[in-house]
Design a protein around this motif. Structure first.
Motif, mmCIF file in Angstrom:
data_model
loop_
_atom_site.group_PDB
_atom_site.id
_atom_site.type_symbol
_atom_site.label_atom_id
_atom_site.label_comp_id
_atom_site.label_asym_id
_atom_site.label_seq_id
_atom_site.Cartn_x
_atom_site.Cartn_y
_atom_site.Cartn_z
ATOM 1 N N UNK A 36 -7.316 4.084 14.188
ATOM 2 C CA UNK A 36 -8.625 4.721 13.995
ATOM 3 C C UNK A 36 -8.490 6.003 13.186
ATOM 4 N N UNK A 37 -7.468 6.810 13.524
ATOM 5 C CA UNK A 37 -7.265 8.079 12.832
ATOM 6 C C UNK A 37 -6.907 7.847 11.368
ATOM 7 N N UNK A 38 -6.056 6.860 11.089
ATOM 8 C CA UNK A 38 -5.665 6.585 9.708
ATOM 9 C C UNK A 38 -6.878 6.195 8.867
ATOM 10 N N UNK A 39 -7.737 5.357 9.424
ATOM 11 C CA UNK A 39 -8.944 4.945 8.695
ATOM 12 C C UNK A 39 -9.873 6.137 8.461
ATOM 13 N N UNK A 40 -10.037 6.956 9.496
ATOM 14 C CA UNK A 40 -10.903 8.134 9.381
ATOM 15 C C UNK A 40 -10.332 9.130 8.375
ATOM 16 N N UNK A 41 -9.000 9.288 8.374
ATOM 17 C CA UNK A 41 -8.377 10.221 7.438
ATOM 18 C C UNK A 41 -8.621 9.786 5.992
ATOM 19 N N UNK A 42 -8.515 8.498 5.731
ATOM 20 C CA UNK A 42 -8.767 8.000 4.383
ATOM 21 C C UNK A 42 -10.212 8.282 3.970
ATOM 22 N N UNK A 43 -11.159 8.084 4.882
ATOM 23 C CA UNK A 43 -12.562 8.356 4.569
ATOM 24 C C UNK A 43 -12.791 9.837 4.288
ATOM 25 N N UNK A 44 -12.169 10.693 5.072
ATOM 26 C CA UNK A 44 -12.347 12.130 4.874
ATOM 27 C C UNK A 44 -11.766 12.572 3.529
ATOM 28 N N UNK A 45 -10.613 12.040 3.176
ATOM 29 C CA UNK A 45 -10.017 12.415 1.893
ATOM 30 C C UNK A 45 -10.824 11.871 0.711
ATOM 31 N N UNK A 46 -11.418 10.701 0.878
ATOM 32 C CA UNK A 46 -12.235 10.143 -0.198
ATOM 33 C C UNK A 46 -13.468 10.993 -0.487
ATOM 34 N N UNK A 50 -11.072 15.547 -5.664
ATOM 35 C CA UNK A 50 -9.949 16.092 -6.417
ATOM 36 C C UNK A 50 -8.751 15.174 -6.247
ATOM 37 N N UNK A 51 -7.759 15.343 -7.104
ATOM 38 C CA UNK A 51 -6.557 14.524 -7.043
ATOM 39 C C UNK A 51 -5.489 15.218 -6.205
#
Length: 286
Positions: A36-46, A50-51
């Protein structure tokens, strides 16, 4: 001359943590929180426009975060958390655009020190994004064990790790020198057939008791059975399944940079509140 700061108290046996995590791998890890955290982290970074070319993942177990961020980060180095508090993180000053960490930093004895090292490792305007366990996590288990031990053994023993709350963690970000600190909580309530099923999942997470002050003798069978009974009486739903709370606290902060928004100095505002409201756009929740 200012006195030297006191060393951080040693709450966690980090060598035992490593052994418990290895045992969890052998048992077959329970990874639903990390997934769950990994999926949420990807959404937050998206959502960050910025690169991130050079990034590090500090302390995260498993490959979920690495896989989730593969398309978002050019290079993601894995940096382990040292078992000895005197050992520094293996990161160079101002070498990283991004540091992430998932469900690892809450078992660090010197969290202020680790956050300060992460801050130094970030380039100006670099981002820290981390998820830790905190708040009211496992409050039901904590209360049930406390009641059972008080009833049958006449005292309490440390069983569930102390967890920081939202406000404390926000203060630690500021103390580490990170700008624009933000914290929020994702409360996850998981249901189990019994307290023993919950405890089996905790073993498969590598998250059983690693407190230095833990009791070293096995828990009495009668205490375990009474704990499970009290848990069922106090924290069960109508279908008889029990609830277990996990609070995932998200932390983010930026290495300071002149381009970042700065607070106004007192008395420097040029427009009044009414004018500011008139100019403001509708809220996103509209």
């Amino acid at each position: 001359m200012a006195p030297n700061p006191l060393p951080a108290p040693i709450l966690f046996d980090r060598a035992l943590l490593r052994a418990r995590q290895n045992r969890a791998l052998r048992l077959g890890p329970a990874s639903f929180l990390l997934d769950r955290v990994a999926e949420d982290m990807a959404e937050r970074l998206n959502a960050v426009l910025r690169e991130f070319k050079n990034a590090a993942d500090v302390g995260t177990a498993g490959d979920q975060v690495r896989n989730a961020l593969a398309a978002r980060v050019d290079q993601l180095a894995r940096v382990g958390l040292p078992e000895q508090e005197s050992e520094p993180l293996a990161v160079q000053p101002e070498s990283l655009d991004l540091v992430v960490s998932a469900l690892a930093l809450h078992f660090v004895n010197d969290l202020p020190g680790v956050l300060a090292q992460i801050r130094r490792a970030l380039r100006p305007d670099g981002l820290l994004l981390a998820a830790v366990i905190g708040g009211d996590t496992l409050t039901e288990l904590r209360q049930s064990f406390a009641a059972a031990e008080a009833e049958l053994e006449g005292g309490l023993s440390p069983r569930v790790a102390p967890f920081a709350d939202l406000r404390d963690l926000g203060s630690l970000l500021q103390r580490a020198g990170l700008a624009l600190p933000v914290t929020d909580v994702d409360r996850v309530v998981v249901r189990y057939d019994s307290a023993f099923a919950l405890m089996q999942d905790l073993r498969r997470m590598g998250a059983t008791n690693i407190l230095v002050e833990r009791r070293r003798t096995p828990t009495r069978r009668a205490t375990l059975l009474r704990m499970a009974q009290l848990y069922g009486e106090r924290f069960a739903d109508d279908d008889g399944r029990i609830r277990a709370t996990f609070d995932v606290i998200w932390l983010s902060g930026w290495a300071p940079h002149q381009s970042q928004q700065q607070p106004l100095k007192p008395g420097s505002a040029k427009t009044g509140l009414a004018e500011a409201v008139k100019r403001s756009s509708p809220s996103r929740g509209g």
